[in-house]
Design an enzyme around this catalytic site. Structure first.
Site, PDB file in Angstrom:
ATOM      1  CG  HIS A 150      72.501  -2.989 -27.706  1.00 38.16           C
ATOM      2  ND1 HIS A 150      72.739  -3.059 -28.945  1.00 38.16           N
ATOM      3  CD2 HIS A 150      73.049  -1.807 -27.435  1.00 38.16           C
ATOM      4  CE1 HIS A 150      73.368  -2.178 -29.460  1.00 38.16           C
ATOM      5  NE2 HIS A 150      73.757  -1.337 -28.540  1.00 38.16           N
ATOM      6  CG  HIS A 197      70.538   2.379 -28.888  1.00 37.88           C
ATOM      7  ND1 HIS A 197      71.176   3.527 -29.343  1.00 37.88           N
ATOM      8  CD2 HIS A 197      71.405   1.473 -29.054  1.00 37.88           C
ATOM      9  CE1 HIS A 197      72.365   3.286 -29.740  1.00 37.88           C
ATOM     10  NE2 HIS A 197      72.788   2.046 -29.271  1.00 37.88           N
TER      11      HIS A 197
END
Ligand code: 5GP
Ligand code: ZN
Length: 115
Positions: free
Chosen positions: A103, A101
Site C-alpha cells: 500500500h 502488494h
C-alpha cells in the site's frame, strides 16, 4: 505465473478494470478501490506471489522494482511532504488479498502506531 482465482492477477491481466498508473515488465501500480488517504495506491508484482513470506532470493529484482516504482509514483502523485509504504502479511497482519502488494499512502498526515 498467475492464479486464475486471484483478483490482483485479474487486474494484472486486464481481466477486471482498475485505474492503472504505472506498468513495467515486472510491476504494476493502481488505485485502491477503497482509499484510506487522498493517494492510496497498490503496488504489485505482475507475477503471482502470495505475500512477503513467499519471497525468495529469486525475487530480489522485483522487490527492488516495487520500491523504485514507489519513489517514481511519489513524484508523479506530488507527495512532496512524505508518504508511507506498507505490506500486510497474513491474517494478523490484516492481509485480505493474497497477492503480494504494498500500500502506498500519502496526501495526509499519517499517524503512528497504525491500528
Ligand atoms: P490487504 O487488506 O490485503 O492489505 O489489501 C487489499 C487491498 O485491496 C484493500 O485495500 C482493498 O481495498 C483493495 N482491493 C480489493 N479488491 C480490489 C479490486 O478489485 N480493485 C482495487 N483497485 N482494489 C481492491
Ligand atoms: Zn495473483
Amino acid at each position: 505465473m498467475s492464479d486464475t482465482a486471484c483478483v490482483f492477477c485479474k487486474i494484472a491481466s486486464r481481466e477486471i478494470p482498475a485505474e492503472i498508473l504505472h506498468v513495467t515488465e515486472t510491476v504494476m501500480a493502481f488505485r485502491d478501490l477503497n482509499p484510506q488517504a487522498p493517494t492510496h495506491l497498490l503496488l504489485i508484482p505482475r507475477e503471482h506471489i502470495e505475500s512477503l513470506e513467499q519471497v525468495t532470493d529469486a525475487h530480489a529484482g522485483v522487490l527492488a522494482d516495487l520500491v523504485q516504482a514507489a519513489t517514481h509514483l511519489a513524484k508523479t502523485e506530488g507527495l512532496d511532504e512524505g508518504w508511507r509504504l506498507v505490506s500486510n502479511v497474513g491474517p494478523a497482519g490484516g492481509q485480505t488479498v493474497y497477492h503480494l502488494h504494498f500500500h502506498m499512502l500519502g496526501g495526509r498526515q499519517m499517524t503512528w502506531p497504525p491500528g
